[in-house]
Design an enzyme around this catalytic site. Structure first.
Site, PDB file in Angstrom:
ATOM      1  N   TYR A 165       0.760  -1.302  -0.023  1.00 41.18           N
ATOM      2  CA  TYR A 165       0.180  -0.153  -0.095  1.00 41.18           C
ATOM      3  C   TYR A 165       0.852   1.052  -0.126  1.00 41.18           C
ATOM      4  O   TYR A 165       0.988   2.149   0.747  1.00 41.18           O
ATOM      5  CB  TYR A 165      -0.868  -0.111   0.962  1.00 41.18           C
ATOM      6  CG  TYR A 165      -2.220  -1.134   0.986  1.00 41.18           C
ATOM      7  CD1 TYR A 165      -3.148  -0.636   0.194  1.00 41.18           C
ATOM      8  CD2 TYR A 165      -1.944  -2.287   1.518  1.00 41.18           C
ATOM      9  CE1 TYR A 165      -4.165  -1.329   0.045  1.00 41.18           C
ATOM     10  CE2 TYR A 165      -2.936  -3.382   1.455  1.00 41.18           C
ATOM     11  CZ  TYR A 165      -4.208  -2.824   0.816  1.00 41.18           C
ATOM     12  OH  TYR A 165      -5.032  -3.762   0.525  1.00 41.18           O
ATOM     13  N   TYR A 196     -12.813  -7.003   5.906  1.00 37.78           N
ATOM     14  CA  TYR A 196     -11.614  -7.234   5.024  1.00 37.78           C
ATOM     15  C   TYR A 196     -11.242  -8.725   4.772  1.00 37.78           C
ATOM     16  O   TYR A 196     -11.325  -9.387   6.148  1.00 37.78           O
ATOM     17  CB  TYR A 196     -10.417  -6.523   5.607  1.00 37.78           C
ATOM     18  CG  TYR A 196      -9.315  -6.454   4.909  1.00 37.78           C
ATOM     19  CD1 TYR A 196      -8.883  -5.960   3.821  1.00 37.78           C
ATOM     20  CD2 TYR A 196      -8.433  -7.805   5.472  1.00 37.78           C
ATOM     21  CE1 TYR A 196      -7.719  -6.342   3.036  1.00 37.78           C
ATOM     22  CE2 TYR A 196      -7.095  -7.935   4.486  1.00 37.78           C
ATOM     23  CZ  TYR A 196      -7.048  -7.241   3.346  1.00 37.78           C
ATOM     24  OH  TYR A 196      -5.707  -7.439   2.626  1.00 37.78           O
ATOM     25  N   ASP A 251     -14.152 -16.139   8.474  1.00 32.20           N
ATOM     26  CA  ASP A 251     -12.639 -15.564   8.074  1.00 32.20           C
ATOM     27  C   ASP A 251     -12.074 -15.398   9.500  1.00 32.20           C
ATOM     28  O   ASP A 251     -12.028 -14.166   9.911  1.00 32.20           O
ATOM     29  CB  ASP A 251     -12.687 -14.528   7.253  1.00 32.20           C
ATOM     30  CG  ASP A 251     -11.357 -13.987   6.692  1.00 32.20           C
ATOM     31  OD1 ASP A 251     -10.241 -14.778   7.651  1.00 32.20           O
ATOM     32  OD2 ASP A 251     -11.261 -13.306   6.024  1.00 32.20           O
ATOM     33  N   LYS A 292      -2.462 -15.855   8.882  1.00 28.49           N
ATOM     34  CA  LYS A 292      -1.640 -15.200   9.649  1.00 28.49           C
ATOM     35  C   LYS A 292      -1.036 -15.635  10.858  1.00 28.49           C
ATOM     36  O   LYS A 292       0.105 -16.452  10.779  1.00 28.49           O
ATOM     37  CB  LYS A 292      -2.615 -14.072  10.258  1.00 28.49           C
ATOM     38  CG  LYS A 292      -3.008 -13.024   9.405  1.00 28.49           C
ATOM     39  CD  LYS A 292      -3.283 -11.666   9.958  1.00 28.49           C
ATOM     40  CE  LYS A 292      -3.213 -10.528   8.882  1.00 28.49           C
ATOM     41  NZ  LYS A 292      -4.446 -10.379   7.956  1.00 28.49           N
TER      42      LYS A 292
HETATM   43  C1  LIG Z   1      -4.910 -10.518   6.524  1.00 29.98           C
HETATM   44  C2  LIG Z   1      -6.279 -11.139   6.222  1.00 29.98           C
HETATM   45  C3  LIG Z   1      -6.614 -11.663   5.133  1.00 29.98           C
HETATM   46  C4  LIG Z   1      -5.632 -11.993   3.940  1.00 29.98           C
HETATM   47  O1  LIG Z   1      -4.460 -12.598   4.432  1.00 29.98           O
HETATM   48  P1  LIG Z   1      -3.133 -12.488   3.441  1.00 29.98           P
HETATM   49  O2  LIG Z   1      -2.211 -13.540   4.076  1.00 29.98           O
HETATM   50  O3  LIG Z   1      -2.703 -10.864   3.573  1.00 29.98           O
HETATM   51  O4  LIG Z   1      -3.339 -12.739   2.217  1.00 29.98           O
HETATM   52  C5  LIG Z   1      -7.981 -12.120   4.937  1.00 29.98           C
HETATM   53  N1  LIG Z   1      -8.904 -12.159   5.932  1.00 29.98           N
HETATM   54  C6  LIG Z   1      -8.456 -11.445   7.112  1.00 29.98           C
HETATM   55  C7  LIG Z   1      -9.596 -11.416   8.078  1.00 29.98           C
HETATM   56  C8  LIG Z   1      -7.150 -10.861   7.320  1.00 29.98           C
HETATM   57  O5  LIG Z   1      -7.022 -10.471   8.338  1.00 29.98           O
END
Ligand SMILES: *Cc1c(COP(=O)(O)O)cnc(C)c1O
Length: 436
Positions: free
Chosen positions: A27, A155, A256, A285
């Protein structure tokens, strides 16, 4: 050239100059007006900069480094795996790290989630979840169910499918509008974490599902904490009601937990606050304790069997580095380490320290709200911060905090002691007070 009195100055400058010329950071603009700080090593909760300064890391490298850096248990696991093999293809082959990791993930998540699909990053795990949902309905002879419902202020990643589920404003739908698949958006939940959730709170979602369920494959949400889209915490009851709606309208539910998984919110997975089980779960993550990039998409038998026993049968995805043994070993070691520790108490302790440390921020002008949940501390401001101004102020105070927009926040490694958390919070308060 290196001078005798300032041994590291030249390296630092050279590195930064070259970085500015050849690297594109996340970014950021390639015309490079914001310099990146060169890090030469990291240990425990500290990042060591090229000029010798040490920073207390309040970001855990974007939620990932739950055990801190250079952890002996993690290091040993990777060194041992390196001696076995660093990678083999996953088509037609399997290996102990992947099988052990998948088994532990199946054990730790709700009983219904019993199948694991590995990929390389969170965004791809979300793409895989979307594909699973679409392929599921295709196999059930309902190919018209192809849309998803996501939440505003959510997100889910940066690839095109994932981006199409991000908040339409912050997700930059205006830039990619014609190419992005169009999905439905419900308002972000207004019921706070410690509040009940009334039927009115979820009415817009209910209306959406009622009107469009015939074309809706799945609803996707970040349970309890909306992370990169706004650092908002919402009521577990919302998830209970959402699960009931998804069942009523024959729609899959995707959680997610890429940001919230592995203890961050005080439960091993945020969905446990509500005792609700999704059909599909995305992890990433902190899955590997921040050592390697790895993600997983898990699903229940309904989805796995629904895709596999009908239609084309095979699930149509398979990344080159799928199930990478090094990454799986890191994830296995990180997860085993986490559950061997009294992590619930640790996250409670961090929460208390964050509450205490961030309390004075409530009195500052321009502060809208101070909130904490588990090992997450957030100061929300009226206006977006000026990164060029604020970033060096944190570094001068010996901490690594990277705000975005109106949010100055921390989610420290779980190994951080109370003294370092106090220093971190004091720096956040002090910087905001100085900026006025
Ligand atoms: C960071 C994140 C993603 C994307 O993960 P990347 O490893 O950066 O592609 C998707 N969903 C959530 C909730 C996130 O915090």
């Amino acid at each position: 050239m290196t001078s005798a009195t300032e041994p590291d100055t030249w390296d630092w400058k050279q590195l930064q100059d070259t970085d500015r010329k050849v690297i594109w950071h996340p970014y950021s603009s390639a015309s490079g007006n914001l310099d990146a700080y060169p890090v030469v090593s990291a240990s425990g909760v500290r990042l060591k900069l090229a000029d010798g300064r040490e920073l207390i890391d309040g970001m855990a490298s974007w939620w990932c480094a739950i055990h801190g850096y250079n952890h002996p248990v993690m290091n040993r696991a990777l060194e041992e795996q390196l001696g076995q093999m660093s990678h083999v293809m996953f088509g037609g082959l399997t290996h102990p790290p992947a099988v052990k990791l998948a088994s532990i993930l199946v054990d730790l998540t709700p009983a219904s989630l019993n199948r694991v699909f590995f990929s390389d990053s969170g965004s791809v795990a979300v793409e895989v979840a979307m594909k699973m949902a679409l392929q599921y309905w295709h196999a059930q002879d309902k190919p018209q169910k192809q849309k998803l419902v996501a939440l505003r202020q959510g997100y889910h990643g940066d690839t095109f499918g994932a981006m199409s589920l991000c908040d339409p404003v912050t997700g930059m739908h205006h830039l990619f509008g014609d190419v992005l698949p169009k999905h439905y958006f419900a308002p972000a939940p207004e019921c706070a974490f410690d509040e009940p959730c009334s039927d009115a709170d979820i009415k817009a979602m209910a209306d959406l599902l009622e009107a469009h369920h015939q074309e809706i494959a799945a609803v996707i949400v970040e349970p309890i904490v909306q992370g990169a889209g706004g650092m908002r915490f919402y009521s577990p009851e919302y998830l209970v009601k959402l699960r009931a709606l998804c069942d009523a309208f024959d729609t899959l539910l995707i959680f997610d937990e890429i940001a919230t998984g592995f203890g961050r919110t005080g439960k091993l997975f945020a969905m446990e606050h509500a005792a609700v089980e999704p059909d599909i779960l995305c992890l990433g993550k902190s899955l590997t304790g921040g050592y390697m990039t790895l993600a997983a998409t898990m699903c229940n038998s309904r989805v796995a069997d629904g895709i596999s026993n009908k239609g084309v049968g095979a699930f149509m995805h398979g990344p080159t580095f799928m199930g990478n043994p090094l990454a799986c070993s890191a994830a296995l070691a990180s997860t085993e380490l986490l559950i061997s520790l009294p992590w619930q108490r640790t996250v409670q302790r961090i929460n208390a320290a964050l509450k205490l440390g961030l309390e004075p921020a409530r009195e500052l002008p321009g502060v809208v709200e101070v909130r904490t949940l588990g090992a997450i501390g957030v100061i929300e401001l009226e206006q977006a911060v000026d990164m060029r101004k604020i970033q060096p102020m944190f570094v001068e105070r010996g901490v690594w905090i990277r705000p975005f927009g109106k949010l100055v926040y921390t989610m420290p490694p779980f190994i951080m002691n109370d003294e370092d958390i106090a220093t971190l919070c004091a720096a956040m308060v002090d910087v905001l007070a100085t900026l006025g």
